[in-house]
Scaffold this active site. Structure first.
Site, mmCIF file in Angstrom:
data_model
loop_
_atom_site.group_PDB
_atom_site.id
_atom_site.type_symbol
_atom_site.label_atom_id
_atom_site.label_comp_id
_atom_site.label_asym_id
_atom_site.label_seq_id
_atom_site.Cartn_x
_atom_site.Cartn_y
_atom_site.Cartn_z
ATOM 1 N N CYS A 12 28.755 -5.399 -2.851
ATOM 2 C CA CYS A 12 28.215 -4.202 -3.500
ATOM 3 C C CYS A 12 27.741 -4.528 -4.913
ATOM 4 C CB CYS A 12 29.292 -3.135 -3.621
ATOM 5 S SG CYS A 12 29.986 -2.673 -2.041
ATOM 6 N N ARG A 42 22.859 -10.162 -3.918
ATOM 7 C CA ARG A 42 24.312 -10.192 -3.712
ATOM 8 C C ARG A 42 24.665 -9.901 -2.256
ATOM 9 N NH1 ARG A 42 27.229 -9.235 -8.625
ATOM 10 N NH2 ARG A 42 28.809 -8.059 -7.525
ATOM 11 N N TRP A 65 27.746 -3.162 0.609
ATOM 12 C CA TRP A 65 28.061 -4.179 1.607
ATOM 13 C C TRP A 65 29.307 -3.636 2.302
ATOM 14 C CZ3 TRP A 65 31.935 -7.815 2.802
ATOM 15 C CH2 TRP A 65 31.515 -8.903 3.591
ATOM 16 N N ASN A 113 32.117 -0.534 -6.645
ATOM 17 C CA ASN A 113 32.170 -1.879 -6.077
ATOM 18 C C ASN A 113 33.638 -2.276 -6.053
ATOM 19 O OD1 ASN A 113 32.070 -4.612 -5.538
ATOM 20 N ND2 ASN A 113 31.123 -5.189 -7.473
ATOM 21 N N GLY A 114 34.129 -2.669 -4.871
ATOM 22 C CA GLY A 114 35.540 -3.052 -4.763
ATOM 23 C C GLY A 114 36.176 -2.375 -3.566
ATOM 24 N N GLU A 155 28.496 -29.615 3.778
ATOM 25 C CA GLU A 155 27.624 -28.704 3.043
ATOM 26 C C GLU A 155 26.252 -28.592 3.727
ATOM 27 O OE1 GLU A 155 27.967 -26.487 0.974
ATOM 28 O OE2 GLU A 155 26.009 -26.194 0.022
ATOM 29 N N LYS A 190 24.680 -25.113 4.993
ATOM 30 C CA LYS A 190 23.357 -24.640 4.552
ATOM 31 C C LYS A 190 22.537 -24.214 5.762
ATOM 32 C CE LYS A 190 23.411 -23.870 1.296
ATOM 33 N NZ LYS A 190 24.537 -23.923 0.486
ATOM 34 N N GLU A 223 24.033 -21.033 7.678
ATOM 35 C CA GLU A 223 24.056 -19.739 6.985
ATOM 36 C C GLU A 223 22.681 -19.105 6.890
ATOM 37 O OE1 GLU A 223 25.950 -19.903 3.108
ATOM 38 O OE2 GLU A 223 24.756 -21.593 2.462
ATOM 39 N N HIS A 234 36.908 -37.526 19.731
ATOM 40 C CA HIS A 234 38.084 -36.687 19.986
ATOM 41 C C HIS A 234 37.699 -35.258 20.334
ATOM 42 C CE1 HIS A 234 40.429 -40.072 18.689
ATOM 43 N NE2 HIS A 234 39.702 -40.135 17.580
ATOM 44 N N LYS A 290 26.165 -13.005 -1.819
ATOM 45 C CA LYS A 290 26.136 -14.098 -2.796
ATOM 46 C C LYS A 290 27.475 -14.187 -3.523
ATOM 47 C CE LYS A 290 24.068 -17.157 -5.454
ATOM 48 N NZ LYS A 290 23.885 -18.459 -4.787
HETATM 49 C C1 G6P Z 1 29.762 -16.811 -0.924
HETATM 50 C C2 G6P Z 1 28.373 -17.426 -0.957
HETATM 51 C C3 G6P Z 1 28.480 -18.946 -0.909
HETATM 52 C C4 G6P Z 1 29.356 -19.440 -2.044
HETATM 53 C C5 G6P Z 1 30.742 -18.776 -2.003
HETATM 54 C C6 G6P Z 1 31.528 -19.068 -3.258
HETATM 55 O O1 G6P Z 1 30.344 -16.995 0.318
HETATM 56 O O2 G6P Z 1 27.596 -16.953 0.128
HETATM 57 O O3 G6P Z 1 27.192 -19.519 -1.023
HETATM 58 O O4 G6P Z 1 29.491 -20.820 -1.952
HETATM 59 O O5 G6P Z 1 30.589 -17.354 -1.942
HETATM 60 O O6 G6P Z 1 30.869 -18.489 -4.342
HETATM 61 P P1 G6P Z 1 31.134 -18.859 -5.848
HETATM 62 O O7 G6P Z 1 30.277 -17.897 -6.624
HETATM 63 O O8 G6P Z 1 32.590 -18.636 -6.086
HETATM 64 O O9 G6P Z 1 30.732 -20.274 -6.043
#
Ligand code: G6P
Length: 608
Positions: A2, A27, A75, A101-102, A481, A485, A488, A504, A603
């Site tokens: 949010c 976000r 959200w 938000n929260g 990673e 990427k 996601e 395995h 985000k």
């Molecule tokens: C969310 C984002 C990720 C990010 C993670 C941690 O899940 O979608 O891309 O790596 O949060 O975020 P931060 O702001 O703590 O690095």
């Protein structure tokens, strides 16, 4: 997650709110709404589509003339994304609107009480209780009613509140969810983060837990949790509005990938002096570093992956055990921390709820907290003993790119810095690493030239259902990673495997044509990786490999090779991740996905 915005001033509020909400879109959200006071009534508009829809129905906000309002991107947590559940929420008497938000953890108890009092609920949200509760406590004094209402709330909240009885005043409250006040020449603003405000003002006040802001067009007052007025420091935001706009690129993600060399330069260059790493203002003393017996790194998502890269590097250079924990697990695991442990917290946004909670847990156990954060003034930055900033500038695309590489850069620098103090690694090696670090941006620049090739390859594979990433040691850390990427933003099932683990389990999933991305830059284990490549090729996989320029051998086995400039194995991930970010971007582009705002993702995850 949010996002909230608010404005009170001398111009129309709705265009400001809609612009702010658009800037908070990154976000992640599934519905949105605004509430503006116009001619003594609320004008409320909501959508379960994009903000653009709100702009279309209000003529970019110009059709709403009121000069005070609040807005929200939701959200969903409590109740599906729907018109009724979208914020702002309105009190039963129609006189108060609230954005939140929260999560209000005790909302069910409060809801039962309010229902018994005769309040009718129209949404399934936890937020609606706040609007009714303020009405319940209202006795002619909004501040007092808000104070009494928030005293009842448990959980996390940043709130924006306006009321018809006090139509010139915007109230904002914070408790564990981010909230910033912007002081502008033509009015005052609230926002979940600075991107919502920087178009209008660079003067920001960071609200702390328990504090209440009371804003009018020409005044801003702040109160602590006891209701006592307090003076707050005004900080100047050093991000420019251009940095938060696409600047000619179709997507923020590509813009941010292209910014990686510069972000790395800004993060690394000021911290190298006379061939040595130097951190200005670090409270962590050299003596303390000498006596550290263990490092615990905790983070979420991609930031967690940088921690895994750091584990390989730190253990090599510092010769002490390094544990990397997901923040959401760390806090519920009775972690072993003592005063000879250093806890490193990694977070781009500085607002991730699980990471912040892990920080508090570690702090309560007496650890020194060193955090690596991108957003100045964020909750994690403020709660830490030491912060080393990644000077990446605003990162808007949900999938982190420059945030990731600059976090790595800081970890690399810290590893070298600590090894020098602990005298745990060869000085010549440390010198070489420092000199490689100062060239890292140039190497990344070279890799960016692979864009056309990666776009062509992506075209070929954008309809895949399942992809595997394999690697060993640092290549394995990078594979995690790279795989994240891809999945996601393209929604293609993807898994990262330590190449030695294939036999395995995963190898049973290899079938003719299956794409396997084999990372093969960690040269000490190249022969072993080559054997793993042969294993999958002989089962029909299509292998796309990475290798350093000059490695001709790999061509015999892999179907395609991405050649990268040579870099020290301990610094590998910052270079090797770049083609994987670009590959994921193009796959998602060719598939037609919403690259910057992948479905269901946020985000900045500000709830647990
Ligand atoms: C969310 C984002 C990720 C990010 C993670 C941690 O899940 O979608 O891309 O790596 O949060 O975020 P931060 O702001 O703590 O690095």
């Amino acid at each position: 997650m949010c996002g909230i915005v608010g404005f009170v001033g001398n111009k129309k509020a709705a265009p400001v709110l809609l612009d702010g909400l658009e800037r908070l879109e990154y976000r992640g959200y599934d519905s949105a709404g605004i509430s503006v006071i116009e001619n003594g009534k609320f004008k409320i508009e909501k959508t379960v589509e994009r903000i653009k829809n709100l702009k279309d129905i209000t003529n970019n906000g110009e059709d709403i003339t009121g000069t005070i309002g609040i807005g929200h991107t939701r959200w969903a947590t409590h109740g599906a994304p729907s018109f009724e559940n979208a914020h702002p929420h309105i009190s039963a008497n129609g006189k108060i609107t609230v954005v939140h938000n929260g999560i209000i953890e005790n909302y069910m108890d409060i809801k039962s009480e309010l229902i018994a009092d005769g309040f009718k609920f129209v949404s399934e949200t936890d937020t609606e209780v706040i609007a009714h509760l303020i009405q319940k406590y209202y006795n002619g004094d909004m501040f007092d009613a808000i104070k009494k209402a928030v005293d009842r709330l448990e959980g996390s909240y940043a709130l924006g509140i306006i009321s018809l009885d006090k139509p010139d005043t915007l109230f904002a409250v914070r408790h564990f969810s981010p909230l910033i006040v912007g002081l502008g020449p033509d009015g005052n603003y609230i926002g979940s983060d600075v991107t919502a405000l920087i178009k209008y003002t660079k003067n920001a006040v960071y609200i702390e837990d328990g504090e209440i802001a009371v804003l009018t067009a020409d005044s801003a007052k702040f109160y602590n949790k006891d209701g006592k007025e307090i003076k707050k420091e005004v900080s100047v935001i050093n991000w420019s509005i251009d940095a938060a706009e696409k600047g000619g690129y179709d997507h923020f993600m590509m813009k941010e990938i292209m910014e990686e060399p510069e972000a790395l330069r800004k993060t690394i260059e000021p911290r190298i002096k006379n061939g040595e790493i130097y951190f200005e203002g670090l409270k962590l003393s050299k003596d303390k570093i000498k006596h550290i017996k263990r490092i615990v790194i905790t983070a979420c998502g991609s930031a967690y992956h940088t921690g895994i890269c750091a584990k390989y590097m730190f253990e090599e250079l510092l010769r002490i055990p390094v544990d990397v924990d997901l923040a959401s697990e760390f806090r519920y695991r009775n972690p072993i921390i003592d005063n000879e442990s250093l806890v490193i917290i990694i977070s781009q946004s500085g607002e991730t709820a699980d990471t912040l909670a892990a920080l508090k847990e570690a702090k309560a156990r007496g650890a020194h907290i060193l955090s690596i954060v991108n957003v100045v003034g964020s909750s994690i930055a403020k709660a830490s003993d030491d912060v080393i900033y990644t000077w990446a500038g605003p990162e808007i695309a949900v999938a982190t790119t420059k945030g990731y590489t600059t976090q790595l850069a800081v970890l690399y620098m810290f590893g070298i810095y600590a090894a020098k103090i602990k005298e745990s690694a060869d000085n010549k090696l440390l010198g070489e690493l420092v000199s490689e670090l100062s060239n890292l941006n140039k190497k990344v620049e070279e890799v960016l030239e692979l864009k056309p090739k990666l776009s062509d390859l992506a075209k070929k594979f954008c309809q895949e259902q399942q992809v595997f990433f394999i690697g060993r040691n640092m290549d394995y850390a990078t594979a995690m990673e790279g795989s994240l990427k891809l999945k996601e933003i393209s929604y293609i099932g993807s898994e990262a495997y330590a190449a030695g683990e294939l036999k395995h389990g995963t190898i049973s999933l290899i079938e003719p044509g299956r794409l396997v991305v084999a990372l093969n830059c960690y040269e000490d284990l190249s022969d072993k990786l080559m054997s793993n490549i042969k294993e999958v090729v002989s089962r029909g996989a299509f292998v796309l490999a990475t290798a350093f320029t000059g490695n001709e051998e790999i061509k015999k086995y892999a179907n395609e090779v991405i050649y990268l400039p040579k870099v020290h194995p301990l610094l590998l991930s910052a270079v090797e991740i770049i083609p994987l970010q670009i590959f994921a971007y193009y796959i998602s582009l060719h598939k037609g996905c919403d690259i910057d705002k992948p479905r269901n993702l946020a985000k900045s995850v500000t709830v647990e």
